[in-house]
Design an enzyme around this catalytic site. Structure first.
Site, short mmCIF file in Angstrom:
data_model
loop_
_atom_site.label_atom_id
_atom_site.label_comp_id
_atom_site.label_asym_id
_atom_site.label_seq_id
_atom_site.Cartn_x
_atom_site.Cartn_y
_atom_site.Cartn_z
N GLY A 96 36.80 -32.98 6.92
CA GLY A 96 36.95 -33.90 7.93
C GLY A 96 36.26 -35.13 7.58
CG ASN A 97 36.42 -38.28 9.63
OD1 ASN A 97 36.01 -38.42 10.80
ND2 ASN A 97 37.97 -38.10 9.59
#
Ligand code: CTP
Length: 398
Positions: free
Chosen positions: A206-207
């Site tokens: 993810g980020n």
């Protein structure tokens, strides 16, 4: 630019009260949230049930109702603007001398927002020196009091006293409040947040995107009158921030693939796409049904995710597309090349070095378009950037 969203519609006890039903509907069409506060006398013309059904909100007319909410104060705090339509001779007189004998007049004293009065009454009552004196008093105090329209009244009489056309009232209201509905009728699609690509049942790629910038753009577009749909990947927002998205059509997704599918469906129906989501650039080649043992984590094969924006922009008909680029430097040439490669009309380059921007309320960067020099955006709120980007988009939407 004034943000006017919550509006109180005060209704006085005149026959024109029925025309205020249409005013309420048209104000809603303009994206305003309306709470109606009728005077007790006005309920003889239009009942509370009608107002509740039209506004989808509770309606009271006395301070003795819903006392626990202290409605004259809670409504005053929430409202961005007040319209009183119709304003009768009696209501104008009561406001002029500062009476507080029903919910609406209490509210007028408790509130400090732009206020528009729309008088409607028999021409003789309008011309009467007492009414004219009261109107002058109110104008001197900063209220905007419209001139009634000239025409036929309820009976055979003719003169100045009619309730003006709804559209004229709304134009006056928007000039009084300084609110701009320049995106009225436009369909705006906003992607926000960060996609997550599952590795196994507990881990993902993810980020750090919170979705705050996309949420700010969606709110700004809504407040400027647009019909807004938001494709939101894993929002990292507080409950209050989510509540502020009322009136926006929210579609939650998790992965890049889900976002892509949703965009393929929604993009053709939109006029403007704002692609503020941070799409995970890669996903695991294979999803593991069982939790991967930590000793085996060094060997997760990844595969690149398709560039969603690039492929969606190819489907464009007349849509304007805004892209985002998160970079750790401010290389404008690279960003301009990215804008072209993605097929975007506008690109916002934000500098994310040292973990800046992600999750924060502020932003800093450059707006790049197809014409003109890059526009520097010194540290500013995500709300302000949202307005700047929509201004640019509007220029190109024509
Ligand atoms: N984007 C997209 N699909 C992807 C990656 C990014 O649609 N798979 C969109 C983002 O929503 C954003 C823009 O493309 O509007 C730029 O994203 P960015 O991460 O800066 O660019 P990348 O294409 O991933 O290039 P880089 O190699 O510089 O990371």
């Amino acid at each position: 630019m004034a943000k006017v969203r919550e509006v109180i519609l005060g209704v006085g006890g005149g026959i024109a009260a029925y025309k205020s039903c249409d005013l309420l509907r048209r104000l809603q069409d303009h994206g305003y949230q309306i709470t109606v506060v009728p005077t007790p006398a006005s309920l003889n013309f239009v009942g509370a049930a009608t107002w509740e059904a039209l506004s989808h909100r509770p309606v009271t007319s006395q301070v003795w109702e819903r006392v626990d909410e202290v409605r004259h104060i809670s409504l005053a705090k929430r409202a961005d603007a007040l319209i009183i339509a119709p304003a009768t001779a009696d209501l104008i007189a009561r406001i002029a001398i500062g009476r507080a004998d029903d919910l609406l007049t209490n509210l007028v004293l408790a509130i400090d927002v732009p206020t528009l009065l729309v008088p409607a009454m028999h021409p003789q009552m309008w011309k009467d020196p007492a009414t004219q004196e009261n109107v002058e008093k109110l104008r001197a105090r900063g209220f905007t009091v419209m001139e009634p329209a000239v025409g036929r009244l309820t009976g055979d009489d003719f003169g100045q006293g009619r309730f003006p056309d709804t559209q004229i009232i709304i134009s006056e209201f928007e000039s009084v409040t300084g609110s701009i509905k320049d995106l009225l009728g436009k369909r705006v699609l906003v992607t926000a947040g960060g996609t997550r690509e599952a590795i196994d049942p507990v881990r993902f790629i993810g980020n750090r995107s919170s979705g705050r910038q996309g949420a700010a753009i969606a709110r700004a577009a809504r407040d400027r009158g647009a019909d807004v749909k938001m494709i939101f990947a894993n929002p990292q927002l507080s409950k209050e921030e989510i509540n502020e998205l009322s009136g926006i059509d929210l579609l939650q997704v998790e992965t890049a693939k889900e976002m892509h599918t949703a965009l393929e469906r929604e993009f053709p129906k939109s006029d403007l796409l704002v692609m503020s989501a941070a799409v995970a650039d890669a996903r695991p080649l294979q999803y593991s049904e069982g939790k991967i043992k930590k000793g085996d984590l060094h060997d997760i094969s990844l595969v690149e995710n398709p560039d969603i924006l690039k492929s969606i922009a190819k489907l464009r008909d007349k849509q304007i597309v805004i892209a985002f680029a998160a970079e750790t430097n401010n290389d404008l040439d690279v960003a301009q090349a990215k804008r072209l490669a993605k097929g975007a009309n506008i690109l916002y380059l934000n500098n994310v070095s040292d973990g800046a921007i992600f999750g924060s309320l502020d932003t800093e960067g450059f707006i790049l378009t197809s014409n003109g020099a890059p526009i520097p955006v010194p540290t500013t709120s995500k709300d302000t950037l949202a307005e700047l980007l929509l201004d640019q988009a509007l220029d190109q939407l024509g």
